[in-house]
Design a protein around this motif. Structure first.
Motif, PDB file in Angstrom:
ATOM      1  N   ALA A 185       2.699  -4.561   2.127  1.00  0.00           N
ATOM      2  CA  ALA A 185       2.052  -3.248   2.147  1.00  0.00           C
ATOM      3  C   ALA A 185       2.918  -2.244   2.902  1.00  0.00           C
ATOM      4  O   ALA A 185       3.084  -1.090   2.468  1.00  0.00           O
ATOM      5  N   VAL A 186       3.470  -2.666   4.036  1.00  0.00           N
ATOM      6  CA  VAL A 186       4.346  -1.779   4.808  1.00  0.00           C
ATOM      7  C   VAL A 186       5.615  -1.483   4.021  1.00  0.00           C
ATOM      8  O   VAL A 186       6.093  -0.334   3.988  1.00  0.00           O
ATOM      9  N   ARG A 187       6.166  -2.492   3.365  1.00  0.00           N
ATOM     10  CA  ARG A 187       7.395  -2.290   2.588  1.00  0.00           C
ATOM     11  C   ARG A 187       7.169  -1.300   1.453  1.00  0.00           C
ATOM     12  O   ARG A 187       8.003  -0.423   1.192  1.00  0.00           O
ATOM     13  N   LEU A 188       6.048  -1.420   0.780  1.00  0.00           N
ATOM     14  CA  LEU A 188       5.756  -0.501  -0.324  1.00  0.00           C
ATOM     15  C   LEU A 188       5.460   0.907   0.185  1.00  0.00           C
ATOM     16  O   LEU A 188       5.860   1.900  -0.425  1.00  0.00           O
ATOM     17  N   GLY A 189       4.732   0.994   1.293  1.00  0.00           N
ATOM     18  CA  GLY A 189       4.410   2.309   1.835  1.00  0.00           C
ATOM     19  C   GLY A 189       5.619   3.034   2.375  1.00  0.00           C
ATOM     20  O   GLY A 189       5.684   4.275   2.351  1.00  0.00           O
ATOM     21  N   ASP A 190       6.579   2.272   2.868  1.00  0.00           N
ATOM     22  CA  ASP A 190       7.771   2.863   3.470  1.00  0.00           C
ATOM     23  C   ASP A 190       8.973   2.759   2.533  1.00  0.00           C
ATOM     24  O   ASP A 190      10.122   2.850   2.973  1.00  0.00           O
ATOM     25  N   ARG A 196       5.337   4.086  -2.851  1.00  0.00           N
ATOM     26  CA  ARG A 196       4.340   4.728  -1.989  1.00  0.00           C
ATOM     27  C   ARG A 196       3.178   5.264  -2.805  1.00  0.00           C
ATOM     28  O   ARG A 196       2.010   5.143  -2.407  1.00  0.00           O
ATOM     29  N   ARG A 197       3.459   5.818  -3.948  1.00  0.00           N
ATOM     30  CA  ARG A 197       2.389   6.320  -4.818  1.00  0.00           C
ATOM     31  C   ARG A 197       1.478   5.179  -5.252  1.00  0.00           C
ATOM     32  O   ARG A 197       0.254   5.315  -5.262  1.00  0.00           O
ATOM     33  N   ARG A 198       2.086   4.053  -5.583  1.00  0.00           N
ATOM     34  CA  ARG A 198       1.281   2.929  -6.081  1.00  0.00           C
ATOM     35  C   ARG A 198       0.443   2.274  -4.987  1.00  0.00           C
ATOM     36  O   ARG A 198      -0.718   1.905  -5.225  1.00  0.00           O
ATOM     37  N   ILE A 199       1.007   2.117  -3.804  1.00  0.00           N
ATOM     38  CA  ILE A 199       0.228   1.501  -2.732  1.00  0.00           C
ATOM     39  C   ILE A 199      -0.893   2.429  -2.287  1.00  0.00           C
ATOM     40  O   ILE A 199      -1.992   1.983  -1.945  1.00  0.00           O
ATOM     41  N   THR A 200      -0.645   3.725  -2.325  1.00  0.00           N
ATOM     42  CA  THR A 200      -1.695   4.697  -1.989  1.00  0.00           C
ATOM     43  C   THR A 200      -2.829   4.609  -3.005  1.00  0.00           C
ATOM     44  O   THR A 200      -4.014   4.619  -2.640  1.00  0.00           O
ATOM     45  N   ARG A 201      -2.463   4.535  -4.272  1.00  0.00           N
ATOM     46  CA  ARG A 201      -3.479   4.405  -5.321  1.00  0.00           C
ATOM     47  C   ARG A 201      -4.266   3.114  -5.157  1.00  0.00           C
ATOM     48  O   ARG A 201      -5.499   3.089  -5.325  1.00  0.00           O
ATOM     49  N   ALA A 202      -3.569   2.024  -4.823  1.00  0.00           N
ATOM     50  CA  ALA A 202      -4.232   0.728  -4.665  1.00  0.00           C
ATOM     51  C   ALA A 202      -5.239   0.757  -3.520  1.00  0.00           C
ATOM     52  O   ALA A 202      -6.330   0.178  -3.626  1.00  0.00           O
ATOM     53  N   ALA A 243       1.324   1.466  10.176  1.00  0.00           N
ATOM     54  CA  ALA A 243       2.712   1.008  10.122  1.00  0.00           C
ATOM     55  C   ALA A 243       3.390   1.446   8.828  1.00  0.00           C
ATOM     56  O   ALA A 243       4.604   1.670   8.800  1.00  0.00           O
ATOM     57  N   ALA A 244       2.600   1.548   7.765  1.00  0.00           N
ATOM     58  CA  ALA A 244       3.144   1.962   6.471  1.00  0.00           C
ATOM     59  C   ALA A 244       3.152   3.474   6.304  1.00  0.00           C
ATOM     60  O   ALA A 244       3.647   3.984   5.292  1.00  0.00           O
ATOM     61  N   GLY A 245       2.612   4.199   7.273  1.00  0.00           N
ATOM     62  CA  GLY A 245       2.544   5.650   7.165  1.00  0.00           C
ATOM     63  C   GLY A 245       1.550   6.121   6.134  1.00  0.00           C
ATOM     64  O   GLY A 245       1.737   7.163   5.487  1.00  0.00           O
ATOM     65  N   LEU A 246       0.454   5.352   5.979  1.00  0.00           N
ATOM     66  CA  LEU A 246      -0.532   5.647   4.947  1.00  0.00           C
ATOM     67  C   LEU A 246      -1.882   5.980   5.572  1.00  0.00           C
ATOM     68  O   LEU A 246      -2.176   5.571   6.706  1.00  0.00           O
ATOM     69  N   ASP A 247      -2.698   6.689   4.839  1.00  0.00           N
ATOM     70  CA  ASP A 247      -4.073   6.958   5.246  1.00  0.00           C
ATOM     71  C   ASP A 247      -4.977   5.884   4.658  1.00  0.00           C
ATOM     72  O   ASP A 247      -4.892   5.576   3.465  1.00  0.00           O
ATOM     73  N   LEU A 248      -5.836   5.314   5.485  1.00  0.00           N
ATOM     74  CA  LEU A 248      -6.756   4.284   5.023  1.00  0.00           C
ATOM     75  C   LEU A 248      -8.044   4.945   4.552  1.00  0.00           C
ATOM     76  O   LEU A 248      -8.759   5.563   5.349  1.00  0.00           O
ATOM     77  N   PRO A 249      -8.374   4.829   3.254  1.00  0.00           N
ATOM     78  CA  PRO A 249      -9.613   5.436   2.760  1.00  0.00           C
ATOM     79  C   PRO A 249     -10.833   4.780   3.398  1.00  0.00           C
ATOM     80  O   PRO A 249     -10.785   3.609   3.801  1.00  0.00           O
TER      81      PRO A 249
END
Length: 286
Positions: A185-190, A196-202, A243-249
């Motif tokens: 998840a961190v690798r995809l987000g970063d 990053r688009r796909r992990i955010t969508r997931a 860690a991935a720089g993503l927002d958790l819904p």
């Protein structure tokens, strides 16, 4: 031997009727040699229900992971996902065996896996959703592994010693499952803009199904507080997202509950494939 007689050969020589589909032929009861008497302080019906549902979670999750064999982005990931699925199958086998003892039916793991209709399954609905892309499967694995590890860790002190032992063994495996999913998840987000688009969508696609896990009180009769499991699960998901720089819904919940046998339209086709050979040849043995 001609092709049309291959399956016929499988059921020849089964004089004692001891046909086993799961994990090959000749395996003994996975709890063979263990004192399986249900303690007087334990509600046998609650124990059977808990083991069945947790076994269903594991079986359905393993089936979805198996769909990545030959489809994963790299051979190494294919092997990793397959091995995680095998860990879950092992957990399902032990849990089903305990359920069959606790409910008094004596059913084995094959009976639970291959002879029940979809409405008899009690798995969480997140497990039965189609695989989607790699990012979706990683996020689903992260959510379910984080939740299941929090749950199993607490079940290691359950009043039923068999369930406690199963949980202790499973927790070691689930710690790896969670770490594997978190790393990806961190690798995809970063990673790239596309990853990053796909992990955010997931993350957005799994959020509506996560609420069912966070409110699950299945293990409450064994001293597990749903709020504590939910809190630990969310803490892990927040840490990974950060860690991935993503927002958790925010987690939500679709109406209905897999624990009550209310499933999506995806479970029946999954089980049809999983059970097809065993149902077509009920006396078959590997």
């Amino acid at each position: 031997m001609s092709d049309e007689h291959v399956y016929a050969a499988l059921i020849e020589g089964d004089e004692d009727g001891d046909a086993r589909w799961a994990f090959g032929t000749g395996f003994t009861d996975p709890l063979h040699g263990v004192d399986t008497a249900v303690p007087e302080s334990v509600d046998a019906a609650a124990l059977a229900a808990c083991c069945t549902a947790l076994g269903d979670d594991a079986l359905i999750s393993a089936q979805r992971l198996a769909e990545w064999v030959t489809r994963a982005p790299e051979l190494e990931e294919e092997v990793a996902l397959a091995n995680i699925g095998l860990d879950l199958l092992g957990q399902a086998r032990l849990l089903y065996a305990r359920a069959g003892q606790a409910d008094g039916t004596g059913r084995d793991e094959d009976a639970f896996a291959y002879t029940r209709d979809p409405d008899a399954f009690r798995n969480i609905r997140l497990a039965e959703l189609p695989c989607g892309d790699f990012a979706f499967s990683i996020v689903r694995l992260l959510v379910t592994a984080a939740w299941r590890l929090a749950l199993f860790t607490r079940l290691t002190t359950a009043a039923d010693p068999v369930l406690a032992a199963i949980a202790a063994k499973g927790a070691k495996e689930l710690a790896y499952h969670r770490q594997y999913a978190a790393d990806w998840a961190v690798r995809l987000g970063d990673g790239t803009e596309e990853s990053r688009r796909r992990i955010t969508r997931a993350l957005g696609e799994t959020a509506p199904w996560t609420g069912e896990l966070l409110t699950d009180d299945l293990a409450a009769p064994f001293g597990v507080e749903p709020e504590a499991v939910a809190g630990e699960t969310l803490d892990v998901l927040r840490q990974v997202a950060e860690a991935a720089g993503l927002d958790l819904p925010e987690a939500a919940a679709h109406p209905g509950s897999g624990r009550r046998g209310e499933h999506t339209e995806h479970l029946a086709p999954l089980l049809a494939e999983l059970q097809s050979v065993a149902r077509a040849h009920p006396q078959g043995a590997w």
